[in-house]
Design a protein around this motif. Structure first.
Motif, mmCIF file in Angstrom:
data_model
loop_
_atom_site.group_PDB
_atom_site.id
_atom_site.type_symbol
_atom_site.label_atom_id
_atom_site.label_comp_id
_atom_site.label_asym_id
_atom_site.label_seq_id
_atom_site.Cartn_x
_atom_site.Cartn_y
_atom_site.Cartn_z
ATOM 1 N N THR A 324 -47.738 37.908 108.713
ATOM 2 C CA THR A 324 -47.999 36.950 107.638
ATOM 3 C C THR A 324 -47.943 35.522 108.186
ATOM 4 O O THR A 324 -46.974 35.134 108.833
ATOM 5 N N GLN A 325 -48.990 34.740 107.893
ATOM 6 C CA GLN A 325 -49.047 33.349 108.361
ATOM 7 C C GLN A 325 -49.585 32.465 107.249
ATOM 8 O O GLN A 325 -50.519 32.869 106.519
ATOM 9 N N ASP A 326 -48.982 31.254 107.091
ATOM 10 C CA ASP A 326 -49.467 30.349 106.061
ATOM 11 C C ASP A 326 -50.959 30.100 106.296
ATOM 12 O O ASP A 326 -51.429 30.014 107.431
ATOM 13 N N ARG A 327 -51.702 30.000 105.218
ATOM 14 C CA ARG A 327 -53.163 30.039 105.265
ATOM 15 C C ARG A 327 -53.737 28.946 106.159
ATOM 16 O O ARG A 327 -53.505 27.756 105.930
ATOM 17 N N GLY A 328 -54.482 29.373 107.167
ATOM 18 C CA GLY A 328 -55.124 28.444 108.086
ATOM 19 C C GLY A 328 -54.157 27.642 108.932
ATOM 20 O O GLY A 328 -54.559 26.712 109.623
ATOM 21 N N ASN A 366 -49.227 30.705 99.839
ATOM 22 C CA ASN A 366 -50.653 30.946 100.035
ATOM 23 C C ASN A 366 -50.831 31.269 101.510
ATOM 24 O O ASN A 366 -50.856 30.379 102.358
ATOM 25 N N HIS A 367 -50.934 32.564 101.849
ATOM 26 C CA HIS A 367 -50.945 32.950 103.256
ATOM 27 C C HIS A 367 -51.966 34.046 103.527
ATOM 28 O O HIS A 367 -52.472 34.719 102.609
ATOM 29 N N ASP A 368 -52.209 34.201 104.821
ATOM 30 C CA ASP A 368 -53.122 35.239 105.303
ATOM 31 C C ASP A 368 -52.318 36.394 105.870
ATOM 32 O O ASP A 368 -51.270 36.199 106.492
ATOM 33 N N LYS A 369 -52.853 37.603 105.689
ATOM 34 C CA LYS A 369 -52.270 38.801 106.260
ATOM 35 C C LYS A 369 -53.163 39.279 107.417
ATOM 36 O O LYS A 369 -54.374 39.501 107.235
ATOM 37 N N PHE A 370 -52.529 39.409 108.611
ATOM 38 C CA PHE A 370 -53.237 39.891 109.790
ATOM 39 C C PHE A 370 -52.647 41.247 110.203
ATOM 40 O O PHE A 370 -51.457 41.510 109.986
ATOM 41 N N ALA A 379 -56.675 40.693 107.565
ATOM 42 C CA ALA A 379 -56.869 41.781 106.603
ATOM 43 C C ALA A 379 -57.220 41.227 105.223
ATOM 44 O O ALA A 379 -58.192 41.668 104.597
ATOM 45 N N TYR A 380 -56.442 40.249 104.727
ATOM 46 C CA TYR A 380 -56.733 39.684 103.410
ATOM 47 C C TYR A 380 -55.884 38.415 103.220
ATOM 48 O O TYR A 380 -54.988 38.114 104.020
#
Length: 407
Positions: A324-328, A366-370, A379-380
Motif C-alpha cells: 500500500t502506497q499513498d496515491r502517486g 487515498n492510496h494505491d494497492k500494488f 492492482a487498484y
C-alpha cells in the motif's frame, strides 16, 4: 553586604507592610541554583512577576528584599554555614541578573541550619507524629558545638537526633524533612503609601465647581499578592524521542515548547526508509503531528490532554498479497484527533523526564494497492476513512529552560 534603600518622598506616609516570601531549593551539598529542580522555576517566575507588579503600582513601595540561605543539619557547623551563605548568594545573583532595576537586597546574618524551620516541618509531617515528644525535647536544648572531625564542630542536637528512638527517627528526617531545609528564601517587604490630602485655600472670587473626576480604582495589596501567586511558571523547551517508534525502526524526534500557563505546543516528526529484512515487509513513512496540549497544572507538568493534526506519506507492506502506497506518492493521509498522557521527572534535577501518551484520530486515505513483489504492478486504487489509534508513545525527554525577555 549591600543595602540599597528606595527613596520616600515627603508627601507620602507608610500605612502597613506586607511580607511575601519565595523559596528555592537545592540538592544535598549543592549551591548552584537550578531552575528545573523541584518547583524552582515556578517560584522564581512568580517572584519576578510580583516584583514587576509592585514597581508598576505607584501606591506600593518596595522596602527591601531579604535573602536567607539555609542548610540541613547533617553536616558540620562550618560546612552548613558555607552552604547557607552560598545558596543565599546564588539567589541574590540570579535576581540581579534577571531584573532591570537595582533591588534593595539585604543578605541576612547568621545563616546556617534553620532550627526553627525544622521545628515547624516536624509538626507538619504525619510520619513524625510518634516521635513528637522526643523531637520537641531535643530541639528545646541549647545549641552547643562539640568536636566533630578534623577540627570541625557540630551541634550536639544533631548527634542526639541521630541516636533518638534507636536510630529510627533519623531516616525519616533525611527523607521527609531535610530536603525542604536545603533552600534559599527571598522575603519581600512591600508597604502601601498614602498621599496626604491637599489643602486648597479659597479663591478670592467664587469659581464654578468642576465636575468630579472619575474615581481611580487602586488595586489592593492583597490583589497584588494574589496576582503574583497566579503568575506563570518557568517556561521550557522539551526535546524528546519515542521508544515505541524506535522499536519498529522508525527514527523520530519531537520538540515541545511552553507557550503559556497550562498550554504548550509540540511537533513530532517520524521517518523510516527501510525494509524489515525482506522486500515484501516494509514500513516506510514520513509523518508530522503538530499538537496543542492543555495541562491542569499551571507549570505544564503531570497529566495533559491534547488535540493534533496529522499528515503521513506512507509505503507499507506486511508480507501479504498487496503493498500500500499513498496515491502517486503525493497524496498523504490527512486528519487529526485527540490525545492524553502523563509526563513525570525521572532525575533528581528534573531535566530528564518520561512521557506516556496515546491518541485516536480520523484520517482520509487515498492510496494505491500494488502486488507485493519486486516491481509489482498496480492492482487498484482505494479511498477510505481510517478511525482508530494514531499515536502511542513512551518518550524520553530532556528539558531546557526557555529564556524570556522582560521589560
Amino acid at each position: 553586604m549591600l543595602i540599597v534603600w528606595m527613596p520616600v518622598t515627603e508627601s507620602r506616609s507608610q500605612s502597613h507592610v506586607v511580607n511575601t516570601h519565595f523559596s528555592v531549593f537545592f540538592p544535598v551539598g549543592k549551591t548552584v541554583l537550578d531552575t528545573a529542580y523541584t518547583s524552582n522555576g515556578c517560584s522564581l517566575s512568580a517572584m519576578l512577576d510580583y516584583l514587576s507588579a509592585v514597581r508598576r503600582d505607584s501606591s506600593l513601595l518596595l522596602l527591601n528584599v531579604q535573602i536567607t540561605g539555609m542548610a540541613s543539619p547533617e553536616g558540620s557547623y562550618q560546612t552548613n554555614r558555607r552552604l547557607a551563605n552560598r545558596r543565599a548568594q546564588a539567589l541574590a545573583s540570579w535576581l540581579r541578573a534577571h531584573t532591570d532595576t537595582e533591588l534593595p537586597l539585604v543578605l541576612a546574618d547568621n545563616m546556617g541550619v534553620g532550627w526553627s524551620l525544622l521545628d515547624t516541618l516536624t509538626l507538619d509531617s504525619p510520619r513524625l507524629s510518634p516521635y513528637t515528644a522526643s523531637m520537641a525535647h531535643i530541639l528545646s536544648l541549647d545549641s552547643t558545638q562539640v568536636s566533630y572531625h578534623r577540627g570541625l564542630t557540630i551541634d550536639r542536637r544533631v548527634l542526639l537526633l541521630r541516636r533518638a528512638q534507636g536510630g529510627r527517627l533519623w531516616p525519616i528526617l533525611m527523607r521527609d524533612v531535610y530536603p525542604q531545609m536545603r533552600m534559599a528564601r527571598a522575603e519581600v517587604d512591600v508597604a502601601r503609601v498614602e498621599t496626604p490630602p491637599t489643602i486648597v485655600c479659597p479663591a478670592p472670587e467664587p469659581m464654578p465647581e468642576p465636575a468630579p473626576a472619575a474615581p481611580t480604582v487602586v488595586p489592593s495589596t492583597a490583589d497584588t499578592v494574589a496576582t503574583a501567586a497566579e503568575t506563570p511558571c518557568q517556561r521550557h523547551i522539551i526535546l524528546k524521542t519515542n521508544a515505541v517508534a524506535w522499536a519498529f525502526l522508525i527514527s523520530n524526534i519531537a520538540i515541545e515548547m511552553d507557550v503559556a500557563p497550562h498550554w504548550s505546543v509540540a511537533l513530532p516528526v517520524n521517518f523510516s526508509a527501510w525494509n524489515y529484512f525482506s522486500n515484501s515487509r516494509k514500513y516506510r513513512i514520513f509523518s508530522l503531528y503538530p499538537e496543542c496540549r492543555y495541562w491542569p497544572s499551571a507549570c505544564n507538568t503531570g497529566f495533559f490532554v491534547g488535540a493534533h493534526l496529522g499528515m503521513a506519506y506512507y509505503n507499507v507492506a506486511f508480507g501479504g498479497r498487496y503493498r500500500t502506497q499513498d496515491r502517486g506518492g503525493h497524496r498523504p493521509a490527512l486528519g487529526g484527533g485527540v490525545s492524553a498522557g502523563l509526563r513525570l521527572p525521572v532525575s533528581r534535577n528534573r531535566r530528564w523526564q518520561m512521557e506516556l501518551s496515546a491518541g485516536v484520530g480520523v484520517y482520509s486515505l487515498n492510496h494505491d494497492k500494488f502486488y507485493n513483489q519486486p516491481n509489482g504492478l498496480k492492482a487498484y486504487t482505494e479511498n477510505k476513512t481510517y478511525t482508530g489509534i494514531d499515536q502511542a508513545s513512551l518518550s524520553l525527554c530532556y528539558v531546557f529552560d526557555f529564556k524570556r525577555g522582560r521589560k
